[in-house]
Scaffold this active site. Structure first.
Site, short mmCIF file in Angstrom:
data_model
loop_
_atom_site.label_atom_id
_atom_site.label_comp_id
_atom_site.label_asym_id
_atom_site.label_seq_id
_atom_site.Cartn_x
_atom_site.Cartn_y
_atom_site.Cartn_z
N ASP A 154 8.32 -10.46 7.55
CA ASP A 154 8.38 -9.42 8.56
C ASP A 154 9.81 -8.90 8.55
O ASP A 154 10.75 -9.62 8.93
CB ASP A 154 8.02 -10.01 9.93
CG ASP A 154 8.11 -8.99 11.06
OD1 ASP A 154 8.65 -7.89 10.84
OD2 ASP A 154 7.65 -9.32 12.17
N VAL A 155 10.00 -7.66 8.09
CA VAL A 155 11.36 -7.15 7.89
C VAL A 155 12.04 -6.71 9.18
O VAL A 155 13.11 -6.11 9.14
CB VAL A 155 11.38 -6.01 6.85
CG1 VAL A 155 11.02 -6.53 5.47
CG2 VAL A 155 10.45 -4.88 7.26
N TYR A 169 9.39 8.62 15.94
CA TYR A 169 9.50 8.57 14.48
C TYR A 169 10.64 9.45 13.98
O TYR A 169 11.47 9.04 13.16
CB TYR A 169 8.17 9.01 13.88
CG TYR A 169 8.10 9.02 12.38
CD1 TYR A 169 7.85 7.85 11.67
CD2 TYR A 169 8.22 10.22 11.67
CE1 TYR A 169 7.76 7.87 10.28
CE2 TYR A 169 8.13 10.24 10.29
CZ TYR A 169 7.89 9.06 9.60
OH TYR A 169 7.80 9.09 8.23
N SER A 179 11.87 11.09 5.70
CA SER A 179 10.77 12.03 5.89
C SER A 179 11.32 13.39 6.26
O SER A 179 12.30 13.49 7.02
CB SER A 179 9.85 11.55 7.01
OG SER A 179 8.89 12.54 7.35
N ASN A 239 11.28 0.79 2.25
CA ASN A 239 10.10 1.63 2.42
C ASN A 239 9.26 1.24 3.62
O ASN A 239 8.56 2.09 4.18
CB ASN A 239 9.24 1.54 1.16
CG ASN A 239 7.85 2.10 1.36
OD1 ASN A 239 7.66 3.32 1.45
ND2 ASN A 239 6.85 1.23 1.48
N ARG A 248 0.85 -1.21 0.00
CA ARG A 248 0.00 0.00 0.00
C ARG A 248 0.87 1.25 0.00
O ARG A 248 2.09 1.19 0.18
CB ARG A 248 -0.92 0.02 1.22
CG ARG A 248 -0.21 -0.11 2.55
CD ARG A 248 -1.16 0.16 3.71
NE ARG A 248 -2.38 -0.59 3.62
CZ ARG A 248 -2.56 -1.81 4.13
NH1 ARG A 248 -1.55 -2.41 4.77
NH2 ARG A 248 -3.70 -2.42 4.03
#
Length: 405
Positions: free
Chosen positions: A220-221, A312, A298, A246, A172
């Site tokens: 599951d990374v 984050y 980001s 990503n 997604r």
């Protein structure tokens, strides 16, 4: 006012919806099995006959559950999340009764996206059997892209013809758009997903329908064993030319005083740890192909950083430093390492960001909109393509001009 597909903006105070259902003995038996409530009043005819009701009484929460169906399918509908429900049962319901659940919008808070509903259940003849008040949060959904948009650029340039790419978290958002664009430009794309198999399969079908090439690979990374299995599967089919890091978690938004170290540690594990593990596992293949790595960061970690997003922001900052270091170390091996820092991207990861913050972001952006997953995918394609053959250690800003060097 155009809603732009936002269900919240389609609602009005006074709006009403309802649905009806006849309660059967099978419904009562199913509810007892699922809930574990085997009260004889509901299940034993002989026992119930000796009570003042003279017959079995339907579980109150069985017909109350109609309100959940109503909220989830009609008002507000898809994407609604129950916050609270007050309940006052006023009459019993019996097997064979037809009940109607209804809800009326009493208030809408645009800032919190919470809708207050007056709820009621009646049975044949108009008798009220339950009444109360519900509060429901209308989740913001990322805009659905048409297949034309999500696979924009398919077979137009072939910038990645003959290349093999792995995109983590590709089911997604940014990952999906990147996998679709890479496949449309000639790459054989490994679509990594963790739990969202249906979404990954839908993406794969879109790519295949367009004549692209892709494979699904679940992992599951954050787990070494699953990453090793993923890389073994990829290796058994050939090499690897491009890695796009990503995958990432939902953002924890909380002031520092309410944080614990576990929240920070979990963000590091997900954001830095996953990229570290996947990159290290993929490195032999990337060195062999003199390939490239693209990592999604980001702008929340740049400048003044994003308020209340400490876990984050700290993790993305560490990821920036890690990739700059990798660019220096891997350059002599011919492996390019670049990053992308988008501003707020309209995906489900930021679905709970208040409208006020979204509008502030838009007003401070010269191009006057939020970034889309396709905007970020385009930057990833450029960095992975031969046209960026002498670009490494770069952090490309995809911000519509909101951030400028």
């Amino acid at each position: 006012m155009s809603s732009g597909g936002d269900r919240l903006l389609e609602l009005n105070v006074g709006q009403r919806a309802s649905l009806a259902r006849t309660i059967t003995a099978e419904d009562v038996a199913d509810f007892a099995r699922l809930s574990g409530d085997r009260n004889a009043l509901h299940l034993d005819e002989e026992f119930a006959a000796r009570t003042e009701f003279g017959q079995r009484v339907v579980h109150g929460f069985l017909h109350a559950s109609l309100l959940s169906t109503l909220v989830g399918t009609k008002l507000p509908g898809r994407g609604a999340l129950y916050v609270s429900q007050s309940i006052a049962f006023t009459r019993p319901v019996f097997i064979g009764d037809t009940v109607e659940a209804s809800a009326v919008v009493e208030a809408i808070d645009i800032e919190t996206r919470v809708v207050t509903l007056r709820t009621e259940i009646t049975r044949s003849g108009g008798e009220t059997v339950m009444r109360g008040t519900a509060t429901v949060r209308v989740l913001r959904l990322a805009a659905e892209k048409s297949r034309e948009a999500s696979l924009a650029g398919a077979r137009t340039a072939g910038l990645l013809d003959g290349r093999v790419a792995l995109v983590t978290g590709a089911s997604r958002g940014i990952g999906r758009a990147t996998a679709a664009l890479f496949a449309g430009n000639g790459a054989m794309v490994w679509i990594n997903y963790h739990k969202s198999r249906a979404a990954a399969e839908a993406l794969a079908q879109d790519i295949l329908d367009r004549g692209g090439s892709c494979r699904l690979v679940q992992a599951d990374v954050t787990r070494d064993d699953e990453i090793a299995r993923m890389m073994d599967e990829i290796g058994s089919e050939g090499g690897l030319d491009v890695l796009v890091n990503n995958a990432g978690p939902k953002i924890v938004s909380r002031p520092f005083a309410r944080l614990d170290w576990q929240a920070v540690s979990e963000a590091y594990e997900w954001i830095v740890g996953s990229a570290f593990r996947v990159t290290q596992a993929a490195l032999p293949a990337l060195k062999a192909s003199r390939g490239s790595i693209v990592t999604v960061l980001s702008t929340a970690a740049l400048g003044r950083t994003a308020h209340n997003w400490l876990p984050y922001v700290a993790a993305k900052s560490a990821l920036l430093a890690m990739n700059k270091n990798l660019a220096q170390e891997l350059g002599p091996d011919g492996v390019r390492v670049n990053m992308i820092s988008p501003s707020m991207v309209d995906t489900d990861l930021v679905s709970d960001v208040p409208d006020r913050m979204r509008q502030m972001t838009i007003s401070g952006t010269p191009l006057r909109r939020l970034a889309t997953p396709e905007d970020v995918a385009g930057a990833a394609l450029m960095l992975a393509s031969p046209y960026a053959g002498f670009v490494t250690g770069e952090n490309l800003l995809v911000t519509g001009g909101a951030y400028m060097h």
